[in-house]
Write an enzyme that holds these catalytic residues in place. Structure first.
Site, PDB file in Angstrom:
ATOM      1  N   HIS A   1       5.751 -29.572 -28.645  1.00 31.43           N
ATOM      2  CA  HIS A   1       5.310 -30.660 -27.392  1.00 31.43           C
ATOM      3  C   HIS A   1       4.094 -30.120 -26.668  1.00 31.43           C
ATOM      4  CE1 HIS A   1       9.402 -32.372 -28.107  1.00 31.43           C
ATOM      5  NE2 HIS A   1       9.710 -31.205 -28.177  1.00 31.43           N
TER       6      HIS A   1
ATOM      7  N   GLU B   1       8.553 -12.103 -21.943  1.00 33.42           N
ATOM      8  CA  GLU B   1       8.224 -10.465 -21.599  1.00 33.42           C
ATOM      9  C   GLU B   1       7.028  -9.866 -22.345  1.00 33.42           C
ATOM     10  OE1 GLU B   1       8.804  -9.078 -19.062  1.00 33.42           O
ATOM     11  OE2 GLU B   1       8.601  -6.804 -19.686  1.00 33.42           O
TER      12      GLU B   1
ATOM     13  N   TRP C   1      -3.941  -1.799  -1.245  1.00 29.33           N
ATOM     14  CA  TRP C   1      -3.725  -2.902  -2.228  1.00 29.33           C
ATOM     15  C   TRP C   1      -3.955  -3.836  -1.271  1.00 29.33           C
ATOM     16  CZ3 TRP C   1      -0.495  -7.564  -2.660  1.00 29.33           C
ATOM     17  CH2 TRP C   1      -0.776  -8.052  -4.005  1.00 29.33           C
TER      18      TRP C   1
ATOM     19  N   GLU D   1      -0.781  -8.287 -19.088  1.00 29.48           N
ATOM     20  CA  GLU D   1      -1.250  -7.511 -17.908  1.00 29.48           C
ATOM     21  C   GLU D   1      -1.985  -6.206 -18.110  1.00 29.48           C
ATOM     22  OE1 GLU D   1       2.350  -6.698 -15.481  1.00 29.48           O
ATOM     23  OE2 GLU D   1       3.501  -6.143 -17.031  1.00 29.48           O
TER      24      GLU D   1
ATOM     25  N   ARG E   1       0.657   1.901  -5.781  1.00 30.12           N
ATOM     26  CA  ARG E   1       1.280   0.969  -4.975  1.00 30.12           C
ATOM     27  C   ARG E   1       0.152   0.056  -4.743  1.00 30.12           C
ATOM     28  NH1 ARG E   1       6.110   1.349  -2.613  1.00 30.12           N
ATOM     29  NH2 ARG E   1       5.414   0.294  -0.854  1.00 30.12           N
TER      30      ARG E   1
ATOM     31  N   LYS F   1       3.738  -8.463 -20.970  1.00 31.23           N
ATOM     32  CA  LYS F   1       3.103  -7.246 -21.100  1.00 31.23           C
ATOM     33  C   LYS F   1       1.821  -7.035 -21.642  1.00 31.23           C
ATOM     34  CE  LYS F   1       5.358  -5.243 -19.198  1.00 31.23           C
ATOM     35  NZ  LYS F   1       6.395  -5.946 -18.594  1.00 31.23           N
TER      36      LYS F   1
ATOM     37  N   ASN G   1       1.447  -0.099   5.881  1.00 28.13           N
ATOM     38  CA  ASN G   1       1.740  -0.842   4.659  1.00 28.13           C
ATOM     39  C   ASN G   1       2.342  -2.016   5.203  1.00 28.13           C
ATOM     40  OD1 ASN G   1       2.547  -1.762   2.134  1.00 28.13           O
ATOM     41  ND2 ASN G   1       4.372  -0.640   2.328  1.00 28.13           N
ATOM     42  N   GLY G   2       2.052  -3.343   4.918  1.00 33.95           N
ATOM     43  CA  GLY G   2       2.686  -4.357   5.253  1.00 33.95           C
ATOM     44  C   GLY G   2       1.770  -5.428   5.697  1.00 33.95           C
TER      45      GLY G   2
ATOM     46  N   LYS H   1       2.475  -1.727  -8.358  1.00 31.45           N
ATOM     47  CA  LYS H   1       3.727  -1.481  -8.842  1.00 31.45           C
ATOM     48  C   LYS H   1       4.787  -2.168  -8.028  1.00 31.45           C
ATOM     49  CE  LYS H   1       6.766   0.386 -11.501  1.00 31.45           C
ATOM     50  NZ  LYS H   1       6.943  -0.326 -12.746  1.00 31.45           N
TER      51      LYS H   1
ATOM     52  N   CYS I   1       0.852  -1.240  -0.065  1.00 28.43           N
ATOM     53  CA  CYS I   1       0.183   0.167   0.050  1.00 28.43           C
ATOM     54  C   CYS I   1       0.929   1.232  -0.011  1.00 28.43           C
ATOM     55  CB  CYS I   1      -0.758   0.053   1.236  1.00 28.43           C
ATOM     56  SG  CYS I   1      -1.729  -1.669   1.605  1.00 28.43           S
TER      57      CYS I   1
HETATM   58  O1  M6R Z   1      10.006  -3.981  -8.399  1.00 32.01           O
HETATM   59  P1  M6R Z   1      10.465  -5.445  -9.052  1.00 32.01           P
HETATM   60  O2  M6R Z   1      11.190  -5.188 -10.269  1.00 32.01           O
HETATM   61  O3  M6R Z   1      11.033  -6.272  -7.973  1.00 32.01           O
HETATM   62  O4  M6R Z   1       9.017  -5.895  -9.494  1.00 32.01           O
HETATM   63  C1  M6R Z   1       9.193  -7.367  -9.890  1.00 32.01           C
HETATM   64  C2  M6R Z   1       7.512  -7.599 -10.511  1.00 32.01           C
HETATM   65  O5  M6R Z   1       6.600  -7.375  -9.609  1.00 32.01           O
HETATM   66  C3  M6R Z   1       7.320  -6.759 -11.754  1.00 32.01           C
HETATM   67  O6  M6R Z   1       8.339  -6.807 -12.779  1.00 32.01           O
HETATM   68  C4  M6R Z   1       5.898  -7.139 -12.387  1.00 32.01           C
HETATM   69  O7  M6R Z   1       6.062  -8.385 -12.935  1.00 32.01           O
HETATM   70  C5  M6R Z   1       5.606  -6.020 -13.423  1.00 32.01           C
HETATM   71  N1  M6R Z   1       4.028  -5.780 -13.302  1.00 32.01           N
HETATM   72  C6  M6R Z   1       6.083  -6.324 -14.919  1.00 32.01           C
HETATM   73  O8  M6R Z   1       5.334  -5.384 -15.754  1.00 32.01           O
END
Ligand code: M6R
Length: 608
Positions: free
Chosen positions: A504, A481, A74, A488, A27, A485, A100-101, A603, A2
């Site tokens: 396979h 990747e 969050w 997400e 966050r 992208k 937060n935590g 994030k 959060c």
């Molecule tokens: O802050 P970080 O690089 O450790 O975060 C890792 C993942 O949570 C982050 O890369 C996540 O997969 C992103 N949403 C990818 O776009």
């Protein structure tokens, strides 16, 4: 995970808190709330949903006061709801807490507090903090918070206010980020620096198991056991403008377009004029690089994909064996790590709980820890023996773009540096690499100039519900990747596959409704990936090839092609990534999704 914020000073707190929360919304955005002290009373406003809902509530029912705390949530414990939104209060409604935590022993604490007569109104773990502080509060808020936290297991960054001490905020942290912005006659606490950048650039970090008593004129840090702590402040170099959209429709698009600069910045000072690499800032001596006999890379999400590229690079260039692990799996498999191992933890935020835990686990087994991180002073960097910062600036879009490219750059530097030092990279190769990587910003610019071509492709594919991305060798992580992208931000189901693996199993999915994108630069395996494309075409799939400039054959193999500038095969993953980011972006934008804050994501994932 959060975002928390707190303000004390001469201004009205609400606008500062709301501004801070807006900058922290990346966050989490399940709910938001604020509490302010005014005329001996505690006033709060909170709501499930995004910050804009709270904003409207405050327009209808404004709050005033010069001391306050705020939260953007969050959800972890308790679904997103008005009741579960922070701040949380004690029984008498005198104390308010944002957190937060995760309080891991909250069930036990709650049971005890309920037995003592405390009445809970939410399902959150956080609410126990408010009641615990109430329980221990005699005449000093700082002591009460300290006493409460001594009973708590888990992670926290908190801000606490009380009507009985309206001239202060008490904050504390353990394993969750907390930083102070020190202004003139005002102080601000926050989960992250951008929250206070419009007000001050003087910052102070709070460490694990520290509390801070914040008044409008000072911030006094002490440990959980009560010893005072002296801490220097520092100047933040980021400009608040860096966190704004700069004319782009979304932060993500802006961040994609920043990539040429990010590459240049991440190379600055690390490539010398005579084509050498300098990694002195890591503090790692040459002996250490020579002593290592194995490398482990741990990371999550996009950073994990960078790590997969890193494995190919380090093995190929430095000839060191590499294992790459999802950080969330690493510590549960009893990895064979010792003092000759180097662990590279990759994280944009430096706060990802899984990555932090994996890094700590490796360190406890004697390994040296090098982190590749974008956020100065983050928890991961403080755990590390050495840090190589990616210089990507603030990344606001939840989907990582420019930080991925910066992570790749850092991995190239490490690979060639270690490879040269260990006698595996001849001078001529080092020279050629240094010259070519300097050209990468220009190559990315050339790709970005052609963004309309990708926009047109996006129009053709926006209605698809499934997508397959194929790559081989060092392009395989780029396929993963690209698929990540797309899923997400556009919510389209997409899978990345090692092209040779398609036969396979996944080939069963293929028909005319499943487009297949292949990453096919000229180089080793080109013919093999073309064979894979023939296999999908034979099953009526529409194909897209991301290919090298000058590949005159490609148009015969693919239904659609996008061309990127030719570079060395080893550097090509950087360039191959950019069109995939743009494709995901334009498809998502056409679908009208919330590109910068996709549903269910945050994030920075600071819980396990
Ligand atoms: O802050 P970080 O690089 O450790 O975060 C890792 C993942 O949570 C982050 O890369 C996540 O997969 C992103 N949403 C990818 O776009």
């Amino acid at each position: 995970m959060c975002g928390i914020v707190g303000y004390i000073g001469d201004k009205q707190a609400v606008p500062v808190l709301m501004d801070g929360l807006r900058r922290l919304e990346y966050r989490g955005y399940d709910s938001a709330g604020i509490a302010v002290l005014d005329n001996g009373s505690l006033h709060e406003s909170k709501s499930v949903g995004k910050l804009s809902i709270l904003e409207n509530m405050l327009k209808d029912h404004p709050l005033s006061g010069k001391v306050g705390i705020g939260h953007t949530r969050w959800a972890t414990h308790g679904r997103p709801s008005d009741d579960n939104a922070h701040p949380h209060s004690d029984c008498k409604h005198e104390i308010a807490v944002v957190h937060n935590g995760i309080i891991e022993n909250y069930m036990k604490l709650k049971k005890m507090l309920v037995a003592e007569g405390h009445v809970f109104v939410s399902e959150t773990d956080t609410e126990v903090l408010a009641h615990l502080i109430e329980k221990y509060y005699e005449d000093n808020l700082l002591s009460a918070v300290r006493h409460a936290l001594q009973n708590v297991e888990g992670s926290f960054a908190i801000g606490v206010i009380s009507i009985r001490e309206p001239g202060c905020i008490v904050a504390a942290r353990r394993y969750s980020p907390l930083v102070l912005g020190l202004g003139e006659g005002e102080n601000i606490l926050a989960s992250d620096i951008p929250a206070f950048l419009p007000y001050t650039k003087e910052a102070m970090l709070i460490n694990d198991d520290e509390l801070v008593l914040i008044t409008k004129d000072k911030a006094e840090i002490s440990t959980l056991s009560g010893e005072p702590v002296e801490r220097e402040s520092f100047q933040v170099l980021w400009d608040a403008k860096m966190a704004e959209k700069g004319g782009y429709k979304h932060f993500m698009l802006k961040e994609i377009f920043e990539q040429p600069q990010v590459v240049a910045d991440t190379l600055t000072g690390r490539l010398t004029d005579d084509n050498r690499i300098s990694l002195a800032e890591t503090g790692f001596q040459d002996e250490l690089w020579k002593k290592i006999n194995k490398v482990f890379i741990v990371a999550c999400g996009t950073a994990y994909h960078a790590g997969m590229v890193g494995k190919y690079l380090i093995e190929e260039i430095a000839r060191l064996p590499v294992e790459v692990d999802l950080a969330s799996e690493f510590r549960y498999r009893n990895p064979i790590v010792d003092e000759n191992s180097l662990v590279i933890a990759i994280s944009q935020s430096g706060e990802t709980a899984d990555t932090l835990a994996a890094a700590k686990e490796a360190k406890s087994k004697g390994a040296k820890l090098l982190s590749i991180c974008n956020v100065m002073g983050s928890s991961l960097t403080r755990e590390s023996d050495g840090v190589l910062y990616t210089r990507a600036g603030i990344e606001v879009g939840v989907a990582a773009t420019k930080t991925f490219i910066a992570q790749l750059i850092a991995l190239y530097l490490i690979s060639y540096y270690a490879g040269h030092l260990r006698g595996n990279v001849p001078e001529a190769d080092l020279n050629a690499f240094c010259s070519e990587i300097r050209r990468i910003p220009r190559y990315i610019d050339q790709i970005l100039v052609s963004h309309d071509e990708i926009k047109n492709l996006a129009k053709l594919f926006q209605k698809k519900t499934d997508f397959l991305y194929l790559g081989r060798n060092i392009q395989y992580p780029i396929a993963l990747e690209g698929a990540l992208k797309l899923k997400e931000i556009s919510y389209i189901h997409a899978e990345g596959y090692a092209a040779g693996e398609m036969k396979h199993g996944p080939i069963a999915l293929i028909d005319e409704n499943v487009p297949v994108l292949a990453i096919a630069p000229r180089g080793p395996n080109y013919d093999k990936i073309i064979s894979n494309i023939k296999e999908v075409k034979a099953r009526d799939a529409e194909s897209i090839g991301v290919v090298s400039d000058g590949d005159n054959e490609a148009q015969h193999h693919f239904d659609h092609i996008f061309t990127v500038p030719g570079t060395s095969y080893l550097l090509s993953p950087i360039l191959m990534t950019v069109p995939l980011q743009l494709l995901a972006y334009y498809i998502a934008d056409k679908k009208g999704t919330d590109v910068d804050q996709p549903r269910n994501l945050a994030k920075s994932v600071t819980v396990e």
